[in-house]
Design an enzyme around this catalytic site. Sequence first.
Site, PDB file in Angstrom:
ATOM      1  N   LYS A   1       0.827  -1.200   0.000  1.00  0.00           N
ATOM      2  CA  LYS A   1       0.000   0.000   0.000  1.00  0.00           C
ATOM      3  C   LYS A   1       0.868   1.259   0.000  1.00  0.00           C
ATOM      4  O   LYS A   1       0.496   2.285  -0.591  1.00  0.00           O
ATOM      5  CB  LYS A   1      -0.960  -0.023   1.184  1.00  0.00           C
ATOM      6  CG  LYS A   1      -1.958  -1.182   1.139  1.00  0.00           C
ATOM      7  CD  LYS A   1      -2.879  -1.160   2.337  1.00  0.00           C
ATOM      8  CE  LYS A   1      -3.845  -2.342   2.325  1.00  0.00           C
ATOM      9  NZ  LYS A   1      -3.149  -3.628   2.574  1.00  0.00           N
TER      10      LYS A   1
ATOM     11  N   ASP B   1      -3.858   0.281   8.313  1.00  0.00           N
ATOM     12  CA  ASP B   1      -4.194  -1.114   8.020  1.00  0.00           C
ATOM     13  C   ASP B   1      -3.887  -1.881   9.302  1.00  0.00           C
ATOM     14  O   ASP B   1      -2.775  -2.352   9.517  1.00  0.00           O
ATOM     15  CB  ASP B   1      -3.344  -1.603   6.849  1.00  0.00           C
ATOM     16  CG  ASP B   1      -3.752  -2.991   6.377  1.00  0.00           C
ATOM     17  OD1 ASP B   1      -4.631  -3.600   7.011  1.00  0.00           O
ATOM     18  OD2 ASP B   1      -3.183  -3.468   5.381  1.00  0.00           O
TER      19      ASP B   1
ATOM     20  N   CYS C   1      -8.170  -6.749   7.215  1.00  0.00           N
ATOM     21  CA  CYS C   1      -8.497  -7.889   6.355  1.00  0.00           C
ATOM     22  C   CYS C   1      -9.295  -8.900   7.174  1.00  0.00           C
ATOM     23  O   CYS C   1      -8.908 -10.057   7.321  1.00  0.00           O
ATOM     24  CB  CYS C   1      -7.246  -8.511   5.735  1.00  0.00           C
ATOM     25  SG  CYS C   1      -5.955  -8.961   6.909  1.00  0.00           S
TER      26      CYS C   1
END
Length: 436
Positions: A260, A321, A374
């Site tokens: 990312k 994240d 995730c």
Amino acid sequence: MAQIPLWRQLLATAEVLHAIRNGASATPALAAVEGPLRPGVQSLVFHSLRNLGRAEALRAQLAKRPPPPAADALLCTALALAWQESDAPYEAFTLVDQTVEAANRGPAKAQASFINACLRRFLREREALVAATDRDPVAVWNHPRWWIQRLKNEQPQRWQEILQANNQHAPMTLRVNVRKTTPALIQSALAAINIEASLVGDSGLALARARSVQDIPGFSDGAISVQDAAAQMAAPLLLDGMDTRQPLRILDACAAPGGKTVHLLEIVPAEVTALDIDPIRCERVQRNLERQGLQATVLVADANQPATWWDGRPFDAILLDAPCTASGIVRRHPDVRWLRRETDIAQLARLQASLLRQLWPLVRSGGRLLYCTCSVFRAEGQDQIETFLAHHTDARLLPSPGHLLPRTWDLDEAVPDNRIRDNDGFFYALLEKNAT
């Protein structure tokens, strides 16, 4: 080169399974397997993990109590590989013969006769034994019971499809660096060497069959990277609509392995700080940047303790994240379902909430923070953000994808948070700090 005997692969596979049952993740356990064996063993390990619930249920039918751990790992490996004839990688009697050979040559030697008797009984009574295990949801879905129940509660219309998708092979998806080329050009270059690929999203390509990155044109010079289609949404979502007339100051918290970070710099020239607590993983971030010919400040630091690394200058945008259960990437990491405990969700949710609290003050007035995990569990996604917004009146939620479910079914307009096919499970929430 002489062909590696199957018994050696089975023995190594059982050793990896034994390590996972003791709490090790598959990645380091497979890394310990000697090089020539590793590709075949990884394939067998992943197949076994995707069928482990069924294998353990069958073993319970065949034996009143489990044999010693090494023997049980070998027996369950064989049952996982053999239980479904249509999906078995080897002919059944060959598999039994080579499993017994593996037992005789390894730590399960004293149980070799027991393993032989169990497997031969399984071949004789396969249909009845499988039917008996069909009553066990862990055997049917090959996930822990708590995981199945949680998905039933949180996704009552989709829980079966999610579990089915988790047991499939994940596609290899590429992200094209649009500063260097286009997805169409890369697709043509792949077609010229008989690699079939389909367009995914704005800059992605899904390969019909996984390949070594060294065989893919454009990888070595940074024209492409490997990244799941759902993960490819992060950088564009964070940057869309931002004023880029001046270089943006961006923080990629929890940045490793750097996909990312690289994507952000491919989209806009920016002053990017990539942060991760693990020095080895920070080295991976640096290597990814170097392959692409890009630059960022890479820091080994704890995002949860800004006082130890932040220089006091606010960021225009932060990508968080956050560490999570990884419940959305089970297709790629089939060990995750067996390693996780339900109590991990609350523990990780507390860490995620702390990261949000610690990093939010670092966002400038009018700036953004993109929170993503995730995970498919709501405690790590929708519930987390609703709680944050309730306690931070200076934050507002911008249009965001929400929960992206791991899926292989066709697009369904009635499920608005699924916009792409064959993606990993993800959650996205884009937050904006109110201007003062």
